[in-house]
Design a protein around this motif. Structure first.
Motif, PDB file in Angstrom:
ATOM      1  N   GLN A 134       5.649  -0.489 -20.494  1.00 42.72           N
ATOM      2  CA  GLN A 134       4.918   0.759 -20.677  1.00 42.72           C
ATOM      3  C   GLN A 134       5.861   1.943 -20.478  1.00 42.72           C
ATOM      4  O   GLN A 134       6.822   1.850 -19.724  1.00 42.72           O
ATOM      5  CB  GLN A 134       3.769   0.852 -19.656  1.00 42.72           C
TER       6      GLN A 134
ATOM      7  N   PHE B  97       8.561   0.443 -11.871  1.00 44.86           N
ATOM      8  CA  PHE B  97       9.085   1.635 -12.526  1.00 44.86           C
ATOM      9  C   PHE B  97      10.577   1.792 -12.288  1.00 44.86           C
ATOM     10  O   PHE B  97      11.096   1.476 -11.217  1.00 44.86           O
ATOM     11  CB  PHE B  97       8.370   2.880 -11.992  1.00 44.86           C
TER      12      PHE B  97
ATOM     13  N   TYR C 282      -4.239   1.220  -7.079  1.00 44.17           N
ATOM     14  CA  TYR C 282      -2.846   0.930  -6.753  1.00 44.17           C
ATOM     15  C   TYR C 282      -2.265   2.131  -6.018  1.00 44.17           C
ATOM     16  O   TYR C 282      -2.545   3.263  -6.389  1.00 44.17           O
ATOM     17  CB  TYR C 282      -2.019   0.697  -8.024  1.00 44.17           C
TER      18      TYR C 282
ATOM     19  N   PHE D 227       5.997   0.409  -5.962  1.00 41.59           N
ATOM     20  CA  PHE D 227       4.689  -0.179  -5.722  1.00 41.59           C
ATOM     21  C   PHE D 227       4.507  -0.489  -4.243  1.00 41.59           C
ATOM     22  O   PHE D 227       5.416  -1.002  -3.587  1.00 41.59           O
ATOM     23  CB  PHE D 227       4.534  -1.457  -6.549  1.00 41.59           C
TER      24      PHE D 227
ATOM     25  N   PHE E  41       1.364   8.330  -4.699  1.00 37.80           N
ATOM     26  CA  PHE E  41       0.498   8.376  -5.866  1.00 37.80           C
ATOM     27  C   PHE E  41      -0.462   7.196  -5.852  1.00 37.80           C
ATOM     28  O   PHE E  41      -0.110   6.080  -5.498  1.00 37.80           O
ATOM     29  CB  PHE E  41       1.322   8.343  -7.155  1.00 37.80           C
TER      30      PHE E  41
ATOM     31  N   TYR F  15      -2.020  -3.157  -4.093  1.00 40.42           N
ATOM     32  CA  TYR F  15      -3.029  -3.221  -5.152  1.00 40.42           C
ATOM     33  C   TYR F  15      -4.317  -3.710  -4.517  1.00 40.42           C
ATOM     34  O   TYR F  15      -4.327  -4.751  -3.849  1.00 40.42           O
ATOM     35  CB  TYR F  15      -2.546  -4.138  -6.263  1.00 40.42           C
TER      36      TYR F  15
ATOM     37  N   HIS G 286       0.184   8.052 -18.851  1.00 43.32           N
ATOM     38  CA  HIS G 286       0.519   6.908 -19.679  1.00 43.32           C
ATOM     39  C   HIS G 286       0.756   7.347 -21.121  1.00 43.32           C
ATOM     40  O   HIS G 286      -0.027   8.130 -21.683  1.00 43.32           O
ATOM     41  CB  HIS G 286      -0.614   5.889 -19.617  1.00 43.32           C
TER      42      HIS G 286
ATOM     43  N   GLN H 261      -2.620   2.279 -16.492  1.00 42.34           N
ATOM     44  CA  GLN H 261      -3.047   2.839 -15.217  1.00 42.34           C
ATOM     45  C   GLN H 261      -3.195   4.352 -15.362  1.00 42.34           C
ATOM     46  O   GLN H 261      -2.429   5.008 -16.060  1.00 42.34           O
ATOM     47  CB  GLN H 261      -2.016   2.543 -14.127  1.00 42.34           C
TER      48      GLN H 261
ATOM     49  N   TYR I  73       1.426   3.922  -4.847  1.00 39.27           N
ATOM     50  CA  TYR I  73       2.872   3.965  -5.063  1.00 39.27           C
ATOM     51  C   TYR I  73       3.467   5.063  -4.192  1.00 39.27           C
ATOM     52  O   TYR I  73       2.810   6.057  -3.886  1.00 39.27           O
ATOM     53  CB  TYR I  73       3.200   4.286  -6.530  1.00 39.27           C
TER      54      TYR I  73
ATOM     55  N   TYR J  94       5.758   6.061 -19.392  1.00 39.78           N
ATOM     56  CA  TYR J  94       4.954   7.103 -18.771  1.00 39.78           C
ATOM     57  C   TYR J  94       5.757   8.399 -18.753  1.00 39.78           C
ATOM     58  O   TYR J  94       6.984   8.392 -18.756  1.00 39.78           O
ATOM     59  CB  TYR J  94       4.605   6.754 -17.315  1.00 39.78           C
TER      60      TYR J  94
ATOM     61  N   ILE K 198       2.112  -6.437 -11.809  1.00 38.94           N
ATOM     62  CA  ILE K 198       2.198  -5.067 -11.298  1.00 38.94           C
ATOM     63  C   ILE K 198       3.380  -4.376 -11.961  1.00 38.94           C
ATOM     64  O   ILE K 198       4.507  -4.886 -11.904  1.00 38.94           O
ATOM     65  CB  ILE K 198       2.396  -5.074  -9.774  1.00 38.94           C
ATOM     66  N   PRO K 199       3.167  -3.222 -12.607  1.00 35.33           N
ATOM     67  CA  PRO K 199       4.288  -2.546 -13.252  1.00 35.33           C
ATOM     68  C   PRO K 199       5.308  -2.063 -12.238  1.00 35.33           C
ATOM     69  O   PRO K 199       4.962  -1.543 -11.187  1.00 35.33           O
ATOM     70  CB  PRO K 199       3.619  -1.378 -13.978  1.00 35.33           C
TER      71      PRO K 199
END
Lengths: 114, 110
Positions: free
Chosen positions: B33, B100, A33, A45, A91, A48, B45, A103, A35, B35, B97-98
């Motif tokens: 999640q 943020f 992935y 994002f 990233f 992917y 994580h 991840q 970012y 982080y 897909i996470p």
């Protein structure tokens, strides 16, 4: 077991040049992935990929940006004809299986466009 | 737009105190999640909590999830100077897909 590796860590490009960012996922991980993080912002994002396939590129700008994850070698994020607004930290993360899953992030590449 | 939003934006506490950060989100999720990101580094994580879980612990970390309020909290107990970092929640918002938030910047003074 080495973590996710990204290089270069810092990259300076002049406007109009190309930037190539590399990401080697953790051993055994086939999901990658990308970012982008602007100062004081969260991660956005971009794309992917699995080996040789782009699964989701909904976050990728339509022009100038491309990504690949070949059968052999690292994943590459390529930015053509960079502009100042491309300056950011990029990233890469990898996972051992399909999301949703934890991840593992690389240290990032800081791109500065002058 | 951001799926998850952390609150507060910044938090400054003394070593030994507890730190609580909150995350609110808009759409249904499968997982949430947390982080951590140290300055100039990649994300690490901390915890994944599934939508059918209400609370999860990991060492000095405690995460709660209230799906009716679409919110989560991260509690760090007995904070240390080394906990100084930015903390992000990531939600999958129905996709996988996470996404943020902008993060909470935590400073722990020794």
């Amino acid at each position: 077991n080495a973590g996710v590796m990204q290089n270069p860590r810092h990259l300076v490009r002049r406007r109009g040049q190309e930037a190539r960012l590399r990401c080697s996922p953790m051993k055994g991980h086939s999901h990658v992935y990308w970012y982008r993080q602007l100062p004081e912002e969260g991660l956005k994002f971009m794309v992917y990929l699995q080996k040789e396939n782009i699964i989701d590129e909904s976050g990728m700008p339509k022009e100038r940006f491309s990504a690949e994850f070949p059968k052999e070698g690292p994943s590459i994020l390529r930015i053509q004809q960079v502009v100042r607004g491309d300056s950011a930290a990029y990233f890469c993360a990898s996972s051992p299986s399909t999301p949703p899953t934890e991840q593992y992030f690389g240290p990032g590449t800081r791109l500065t466009v002058t | 737009s951001q799926q998850g939003e952390e609150d507060p934006q910044a938090l400054s506490i003394q070593e030994g105190e507890n730190a609580t950060m909150n995350c609110s989100y808009k759409t249904s999720i499968n997982n949430l999640q947390w982080y951590r990101q140290n300055s100039g580094r990649g994300l690490v994580h901390l915890i994944l909590i599934r939508s059918n879980e209400r609370e999860k612990h990991s060492g000095r970390l405690r995460v709660t999830l209230d799906t009716s309020k679409k919110s989560s909290s991260l509690l760090i107990t007995a904070s240390r100077a080394a906990d100084t970092a930015s903390y992000f929640c990531a939600t999958d918002g129905g996709s996988y897909i996470p996404t943020f938030g902008r993060g909470t910047s935590l400073i722990v003074h020794p």
